[in-house]
Write an enzyme that holds these catalytic residues in place. Structure first.
Site, short mmCIF file in Angstrom:
data_model
loop_
_atom_site.label_atom_id
_atom_site.label_comp_id
_atom_site.label_asym_id
_atom_site.label_seq_id
_atom_site.Cartn_x
_atom_site.Cartn_y
_atom_site.Cartn_z
N GLU A 1 -8.73 44.67 30.26
CA GLU A 1 -8.30 45.44 31.44
C GLU A 1 -8.19 46.93 31.22
OE1 GLU A 1 -6.37 43.31 29.79
OE2 GLU A 1 -4.40 44.18 29.42
N ARG B 1 -9.79 57.99 47.93
CA ARG B 1 -10.03 56.55 48.06
C ARG B 1 -9.86 56.10 49.52
NH1 ARG B 1 -13.10 52.46 46.48
NH2 ARG B 1 -12.02 50.47 46.58
N HIS C 1 -2.64 42.50 29.06
CA HIS C 1 -1.53 42.89 29.95
C HIS C 1 -0.23 43.04 29.16
CE1 HIS C 1 -4.23 41.96 33.25
NE2 HIS C 1 -4.37 40.73 32.82
N ARG D 1 -11.01 28.85 33.27
CA ARG D 1 -12.13 29.70 32.85
C ARG D 1 -12.39 29.53 31.35
NH1 ARG D 1 -9.74 35.25 35.15
NH2 ARG D 1 -7.84 34.07 34.76
N LYS E 1 -7.50 34.62 29.00
CA LYS E 1 -6.11 35.05 29.21
C LYS E 1 -5.47 35.52 27.91
CE LYS E 1 -4.23 35.41 32.44
NZ LYS E 1 -4.33 36.56 33.40
N ASP F 1 0.33 40.49 37.07
CA ASP F 1 -0.07 40.46 35.65
C ASP F 1 0.37 41.74 34.93
OD1 ASP F 1 -1.92 42.03 36.94
OD2 ASP F 1 -3.67 41.15 35.96
N TYR G 1 -8.15 39.43 28.06
CA TYR G 1 -7.10 40.13 28.81
C TYR G 1 -5.81 40.06 27.99
CZ TYR G 1 -9.97 40.20 33.03
OH TYR G 1 -10.96 40.44 33.92
N1 LIG Z 1 -2.97 38.10 39.44
C1 LIG Z 1 -4.22 38.01 39.04
O1 LIG Z 1 -4.74 36.93 38.80
C2 LIG Z 1 -5.05 39.23 38.92
C3 LIG Z 1 -4.44 40.45 38.95
N2 LIG Z 1 -5.17 41.60 38.93
C4 LIG Z 1 -4.37 42.84 38.99
O2 LIG Z 1 -4.42 43.46 40.26
C5 LIG Z 1 -3.99 44.81 40.12
C6 LIG Z 1 -4.94 45.74 40.87
O3 LIG Z 1 -6.18 45.79 40.20
P1 LIG Z 1 -7.42 46.65 40.72
O4 LIG Z 1 -7.54 46.57 42.20
O5 LIG Z 1 -8.59 46.29 39.89
O6 LIG Z 1 -6.98 48.13 40.33
P2 LIG Z 1 -7.62 49.49 40.87
O7 LIG Z 1 -7.36 50.51 39.82
O8 LIG Z 1 -9.02 49.28 41.33
O9 LIG Z 1 -6.76 49.82 42.17
C7 LIG Z 1 -5.41 50.16 42.12
C8 LIG Z 1 -5.11 51.06 43.30
O10 LIG Z 1 -3.70 51.25 43.35
C9 LIG Z 1 -3.50 52.55 43.86
N3 LIG Z 1 -2.12 52.96 43.61
C10 LIG Z 1 -1.51 53.32 42.46
N4 LIG Z 1 -0.24 53.66 42.69
C11 LIG Z 1 -0.02 53.51 44.03
C12 LIG Z 1 1.09 53.72 44.90
N5 LIG Z 1 2.26 54.19 44.43
N6 LIG Z 1 0.94 53.44 46.22
C13 LIG Z 1 -0.23 52.98 46.70
N7 LIG Z 1 -1.32 52.80 45.94
C14 LIG Z 1 -1.22 53.04 44.61
C15 LIG Z 1 -4.55 53.39 43.14
O11 LIG Z 1 -4.78 54.62 43.79
C16 LIG Z 1 -5.76 52.45 43.20
O12 LIG Z 1 -6.57 52.70 44.34
C17 LIG Z 1 -3.95 45.05 38.58
O13 LIG Z 1 -2.62 44.90 38.13
C18 LIG Z 1 -4.80 43.94 38.04
O14 LIG Z 1 -4.53 43.64 36.69
C19 LIG Z 1 -6.53 41.60 38.89
C20 LIG Z 1 -7.20 40.39 38.82
C21 LIG Z 1 -6.51 39.12 38.78
C1 LIG Z 2 -7.09 39.99 35.34
C2 LIG Z 2 -6.37 38.74 35.09
O1 LIG Z 2 -5.21 38.76 34.75
C3 LIG Z 2 -7.03 37.48 35.25
O2 LIG Z 2 -8.22 37.47 35.62
O3 LIG Z 2 -6.41 36.43 35.03
MG LIG Z 3 0.53 37.27 31.71
#
Ligand SMILES: NC(=O)C1=CN([C@@H]2O[C@H](COP(=O)(O)OP(=O)(O)OC[C@H]3O[C@@H](n4cnc5c(N)ncnc54)[C@H](O)[C@@H]3O)[C@@H](O)[C@H]2O)C=CC1
Ligand SMILES: CC(=O)C(=O)O
Ligand SMILES: [Mg+2]
Length: 371
Positions: A118, A203, A96, A15, A75, A270, A94
């Site tokens: 974020e 939710r 993190h 990206r 990143k 992340d 970002y």
């Molecule tokens: N690996 C990657 O490339 C990427 C990672 N991410 C990550 O994915 C993760 C999720 O992001 P989003 O969906 O945008 O967040 P979000 O805030 O939209 O959703 C998170 C959900 O987790 C729920 N939650 C919190 N604690 C909980 C528990 N104990 N049990 C069950 N549910 C629980 C919340 O109620 C919420 O609905 C973040 O860490 C984000 O940074 C996002 C984009 C890319």
């Molecule tokens: C959110 C994040 O970590 C990514 O888009 O790479």
């Molecule tokens: Mg990282």
């Protein structure tokens, strides 16, 4: 202001912080834009496309970091990058930080003003600069998981959609936010049997309405997590406590109750990951096995589909980036949602979850900016 965009250097990160379309907007606002040569190669935008949009091309990243008042990236800065940041400069990307003490130390030492995509918020309580990449990662999680489930990749050899006469695969999505919604949509689209587990009942109500019975929703308790994980072929980790390290919801002990060859995709990696046995992997070597369970823990999943991701990211980051370029620190002082993105300013931590996770003193963003 001079706005700089270096080429991303994280493993298989294709990206770019500014697309040529975004460059045009910054230039129209009266800013100079400096883009490192080749920065847009991953999205098919060559140096000439950036020149046509009004950018100057820098031969090296060093030139971008040295000459720019504000750095726009994708990143979190890598060690070589954080060493080039300085006081008086704005970093917009970002970060993190909660699970990353080394980067935090690097940013504090640099004196930079670091705004994390974020943790910027909006008036509806959402995370507008995380959401587009969560949409991408949620959708990709099912593609990645479906591939890892194939026998040749170490998985148990289940086709998520099944076929007539054979049951579909079971998918458990832990966390029903943006990632969870998009993962569930893709899994349901493939014909899998999908459950979403979340601790927010409002939710779960929304998701139940949206999917009209097509997916199951469950309130998040240890019992529900065990039942769903022990019967699943594919488990998606998608929980978030904004800015904080992810809670570890699946212990190593729980792996022994799962089906051999089941796949865990920890999108929350992340923020440190929500499975005890997760550690960050790269697109070059995305999976590993623990106790017969395949783990996929790539921290920059959207980097795999940069054409889609870079444009989606720029759509979201542009208006806040322009506010920063137009008004500098005053934009942070004036706009509470943008200020929520401020994690580090002149050697101080201004994010409570980051300070708590890493044992730093926290300075309120408003007072850090006023100092
Ligand atoms: N690996 C990657 O490339 C990427 C990672 N991410 C990550 O994915 C993760 C999720 O992001 P989003 O969906 O945008 O967040 P979000 O805030 O939209 O959703 C998170 C959900 O987790 C729920 N939650 C919190 N604690 C909980 C528990 N104990 N049990 C069950 N549910 C629980 C919340 O109620 C919420 O609905 C973040 O860490 C984000 O940074 C996002 C984009 C890319
Ligand atoms: C959110 C994040 O970590 C990514 O888009 O790479
Ligand atoms: Mg990282």
């Amino acid at each position: 202001m001079r706005v700089g965009c270096p080429k991303e250097i994280k493993n298989h990160e294709y990206r770019v912080g500014l697309t040529p379309g975004s460059v045009r907007e910054y230039v129209a606002h009266g800013h100079e834009v400096l883009v490192e040569t080749g920065a847009g190669a991953g999205i098919g935008a060559d140096d000439n496309a950036y020149r046509a949009a009004g950018a100057q091309i820098a031969k090296t990243a060093e030139e971008v970091f040295t000459r720019s008042d504000m750095i726009v990236k994708v990143k979190e800065p890598q060690p070589k990058e954080w060493a080039q940041l300085r006081e008086g400069q704005i970093l917009y990307t970002y970060l993190h930080l909660a699970p990353d003490p080394e980067q935090t130390k690097g940013l504090l030492a640099s004196g930079v003003t670091a705004v994390a995509y974020e943790t910027v918020t909006d008036e509806r309580g959402g995370l507008p600069l995380l959401a587009p990449m969560s949409e991408v990662a949620g959708r990709l999680a099912i593609q990645a998981g479906a591939t890892a489930l194939q026998k040749a990749y170490g998985g148990r050899g289940v086709l998520l959609g099944g076929v007539p006469g054979v049951l579909p695969g079971k998918v458990a999505v832990i966390g029903g936010g943006v990632v969870g919604l998009h993962a569930a949509r893709m899994a349901a689209g493939l014909g899998a049997d999908v459950s979403i587990i979340d601790r927010s009942i409002p939710r779960l109500r929304q998701l139940d309405d949206l999917f009209a019975g097509r997916v199951h929703t469950r309130y998040s308790t240890v019992e529900a997590l065990e039942e769903e994980c022990f019967s699943a072929d594919l488990i998606i980790g998608a929980v978030l406590i904004p800015g904080a390290a992810a809670p570890k919801l699946v212990s190593r002990e729980m792996l022994s109750g799962m089906k051999k060859g089941a796949v865990l995709v920890d999108v929350a990696i992340d923020q440190g990951g929500c499975f005890e046995t997760s550690h960050a992997t790269t697109h070059a070597d995305p999976t590993y096995e623990v106790d017969g369970i395949i783990h996929y823990c790539v921290a920059n999943m959207p980097g795999a589909v940069p054409v889609t991701s870079a444009h989606a990211l720029n759509n979201a980051t542009l208006q806040y980036g322009l506010a920063l370029a137009d008004r500098g620190l005053k934009a942070l002082a004036d706009e509470p949602h943008l200020r929520n993105g401020l994690n580090v300013h002149r050697g101080r931590i201004t994010s409570r979850p980051v300070a708590e996770a890493l044992g730093y003193e926290m300075t309120e963003a408003k007072s850090a900016l006023a100092a």
